[in-house]
Design a protein around this motif. Structure first.
Motif, PDB file in Angstrom:
ATOM      1  N   UNK A   1      51.250  36.351  24.332  1.00  0.00           N
ATOM      2  CA  UNK A   1      50.960  37.377  25.334  1.00  0.00           C
ATOM      3  C   UNK A   1      49.759  36.873  26.094  1.00  0.00           C
ATOM      4  N   UNK A   2      49.917  36.713  27.397  1.00  0.00           N
ATOM      5  CA  UNK A   2      48.862  36.119  28.206  1.00  0.00           C
ATOM      6  C   UNK A   2      48.557  37.040  29.383  1.00  0.00           C
ATOM      7  N   UNK A   3      47.361  37.634  29.372  1.00  0.00           N
ATOM      8  CA  UNK A   3      46.936  38.528  30.451  1.00  0.00           C
ATOM      9  C   UNK A   3      45.841  37.866  31.258  1.00  0.00           C
ATOM     10  N   UNK A   4      45.825  38.169  32.552  1.00  0.00           N
ATOM     11  CA  UNK A   4      44.775  37.596  33.374  1.00  0.00           C
ATOM     12  C   UNK A   4      44.840  38.085  34.803  1.00  0.00           C
ATOM     13  N   UNK A   5      44.091  37.382  35.659  1.00  0.00           N
ATOM     14  CA  UNK A   5      44.104  37.689  37.086  1.00  0.00           C
ATOM     15  C   UNK A   5      44.176  36.403  37.892  1.00  0.00           C
TER      16      UNK A   5
ATOM     17  N   UNK B   1      43.656  35.297  29.303  1.00  0.00           N
ATOM     18  CA  UNK B   1      43.256  35.425  27.908  1.00  0.00           C
ATOM     19  C   UNK B   1      44.546  35.462  27.068  1.00  0.00           C
ATOM     20  N   UNK B   2      44.999  34.308  26.588  1.00  0.00           N
ATOM     21  CA  UNK B   2      46.214  34.280  25.783  1.00  0.00           C
ATOM     22  C   UNK B   2      45.949  34.702  24.335  1.00  0.00           C
ATOM     23  N   UNK B   3      46.926  35.417  23.772  1.00  0.00           N
ATOM     24  CA  UNK B   3      46.914  35.768  22.340  1.00  0.00           C
ATOM     25  C   UNK B   3      48.199  35.246  21.734  1.00  0.00           C
ATOM     26  N   UNK B   4      48.108  34.814  20.486  1.00  0.00           N
ATOM     27  CA  UNK B   4      49.230  34.171  19.830  1.00  0.00           C
ATOM     28  C   UNK B   4      49.557  34.873  18.517  1.00  0.00           C
TER      29      UNK B   4
END
Length: 153
Positions: free
Chosen positions: A85-89, A116-119
């Motif tokens: 899951x990768x959130x950003x701008x 900001x990726x989460x694995x």
């Protein structure tokens, strides 16, 4: 005194992307959905292929400020599956972001694109991915997104 924040390059994800689908103006911006259709992961401690499912779900706000939320997975060369899951701008001069939308090349240095990726994985070998915070710098190209992932130490 708190520990100093440092980062270390971990790996690069190159996500191949398909054509954009737009749900139109939703009241909070223009909703865009961009399928993730493959790619690769390369690094010193991890290598593999991006699986051909998932997407980047974007909201394009006024002045082309783009909120990104990508959900997909990759499989390592030794068979572990890692969910991402990768959130950003993404933000920059409007004229350059419009060029990107049309598939025209733009110097990645001129666009602010951070995530900001989460694995998640059940693999013990890659558990370190869940035990650290990661930040990334990315570049959008016509057919792919290149994401340099850095581990926060």
């Amino acid at each position: 005194m708190t520990p100093e924040i440092q980062t270390r390059y971990a790996f690069t994800i190159t996500a191949l992307i398909g054509p954009v689908t737009s749900a139109g103006e939703t009241g909070s911006g223009v909703r865009r959905i961009i399928p993730i259709i493959g790619g690769e992961v390369k690094g010193e401690r991890i290598n593999g292929k991006v699986l051909s499912f998932g997407a980047d779900f974007q909201i394009v706000r006024p002045n082309e400020l783009i909120d990104l939320e990508a959900k997909y997975a990759f499989e390592t060369d030794d068979g572990a599956v890692v969910y991402v899951e990768n959130r950003g701008i993404r933000f920059g001069p409007v004229e350059l972001l419009q060029k990107l939308k049309r598939g025209e090349p733009v110097d990645p240095q001129l666009i602010y694109f951070r995530t900001v990726p989460r694995f998640e994985t059940g693999s013990e070998k890659y558990r370190w991915l869940m035990e650290h915070i990661f930040i990334a710098s990315a570049a959008r190209h016509a057919d792919r997104v290149v994401i340099d992932v850095h581990q926060v130490l």
